[in-house]
Design a protein around this motif. Structure first.
Motif, PDB file in Angstrom:
ATOM      1  N   ARG A 194      34.921  48.925  37.454  1.00  0.00           N
ATOM      2  CA  ARG A 194      35.214  48.429  36.096  1.00  0.00           C
ATOM      3  C   ARG A 194      36.535  47.647  36.089  1.00  0.00           C
ATOM      4  N   GLU A 195      37.501  48.190  36.843  1.00  0.00           N
ATOM      5  CA  GLU A 195      38.818  47.537  36.912  1.00  0.00           C
ATOM      6  C   GLU A 195      38.693  46.130  37.521  1.00  0.00           C
ATOM      7  N   ALA A 196      37.919  46.033  38.625  1.00  0.00           N
ATOM      8  CA  ALA A 196      37.738  44.726  39.273  1.00  0.00           C
ATOM      9  C   ALA A 196      36.996  43.774  38.339  1.00  0.00           C
ATOM     10  N   LEU A 197      36.008  44.309  37.632  1.00  0.00           N
ATOM     11  CA  LEU A 197      35.248  43.461  36.705  1.00  0.00           C
ATOM     12  C   LEU A 197      36.166  42.875  35.639  1.00  0.00           C
ATOM     13  N   GLU A 198      37.064  43.712  35.115  1.00  0.00           N
ATOM     14  CA  GLU A 198      37.970  43.218  34.062  1.00  0.00           C
ATOM     15  C   GLU A 198      38.962  42.192  34.617  1.00  0.00           C
ATOM     16  N   LYS A 199      39.375  42.395  35.887  1.00  0.00           N
ATOM     17  CA  LYS A 199      40.250  41.396  36.523  1.00  0.00           C
ATOM     18  C   LYS A 199      39.512  40.067  36.683  1.00  0.00           C
TER      19      LYS A 199
END
Ligand code: SF4
Length: 196
Positions: A176-181
């Protein structure tokens, strides 16, 4: 072997199975068929004339756009792709989209985005991850770590020549963190962001 196929109402062209990546989520790992295609595994790359003949067998006018995608990276055949795109625009007046991993410059060892001007209407580029290391782990690019920055540069370049540019990530393939980045990067780049 299917060269043209219908997928959710879009007309897709499967030009090649070649690709410099081996993405862990690639649909080729799970199935040979997609949409109306029986098998997208090609015995060989179809010639331009063979694709034109296939197009004549389809009701191209029933579709809103024609998309170069398929079971491989379409820019592996950039000259043939552009010749066919010009033909489709002239013969059918349809907008053309390329779905690509954005590594054309590494494949062709030159800047390729200018080739798209006036021929390609939309490009969807797979960003896939938030940094070069993550991209290498997920997509196993033949060109190694430099692939990620090459893909980002390609996005910047394509924006100068193509009116509609989007980037995408695959839902479930990254954190999720990578997706938001990735979403934030797309915002910085000024392109539309899609989760596939
Ligand atoms: S870039 Fe596309 S065709 Fe190539 S391995 Fe990844 S998902 Fe499959």
């Amino acid at each position: 072997m299917s060269v043209l196929y219908d997928y959710f109402g879009g007309l897709y062209i499967n030009l090649t199975n070649r690709c410099p990546n081996q993405c862990e989520f690639c649909i080729r790992n799970y199935t040979d068929s997609l949409g109306s295609a029986d098998s997208l595994v090609l015995d060989r790359d179809p010639s331009v004339e063979e694709v034109k003949a296939e197009l004549r067998r389809w009701d191209v006018n029933a579709y809103d756009e024609v998309i170069f995608c398929g079971y491989g990276e379409p820019t592996e055949r950039l000259p043939e792709l552009l010749e066919l795109a010009r033909h489709i625009k002239a013969a059918y007046g349809k907008p053309i989209r390329i779905n690509t991993n954005g590594l054309a410059d590494l494949i062709w060892e030159r800047e390729t985005a200018p080739d798209l001007e006036g021929v390609i209407d939309a490009v969807s580029i797979s960003m896939n991850e938030a940094d070069a290391e993550g991209y290498e782990r997920l997509c196993h690019p033949r060109f190694g770590l430099k692939s990620y920055d090459a893909m980002l540069k390609y996005i910047e370049d394509v924006k100068k020549y193509v009116p509609d540019v989007a980037v995408s990530v695959v839902s479930g393939a990254i954190s999720r963190e990578a997706l938001e980045k990735c979403r934030a990067k797309a915002g910085e780049l000024g392109v539309y962001f899609k989760v596939r």
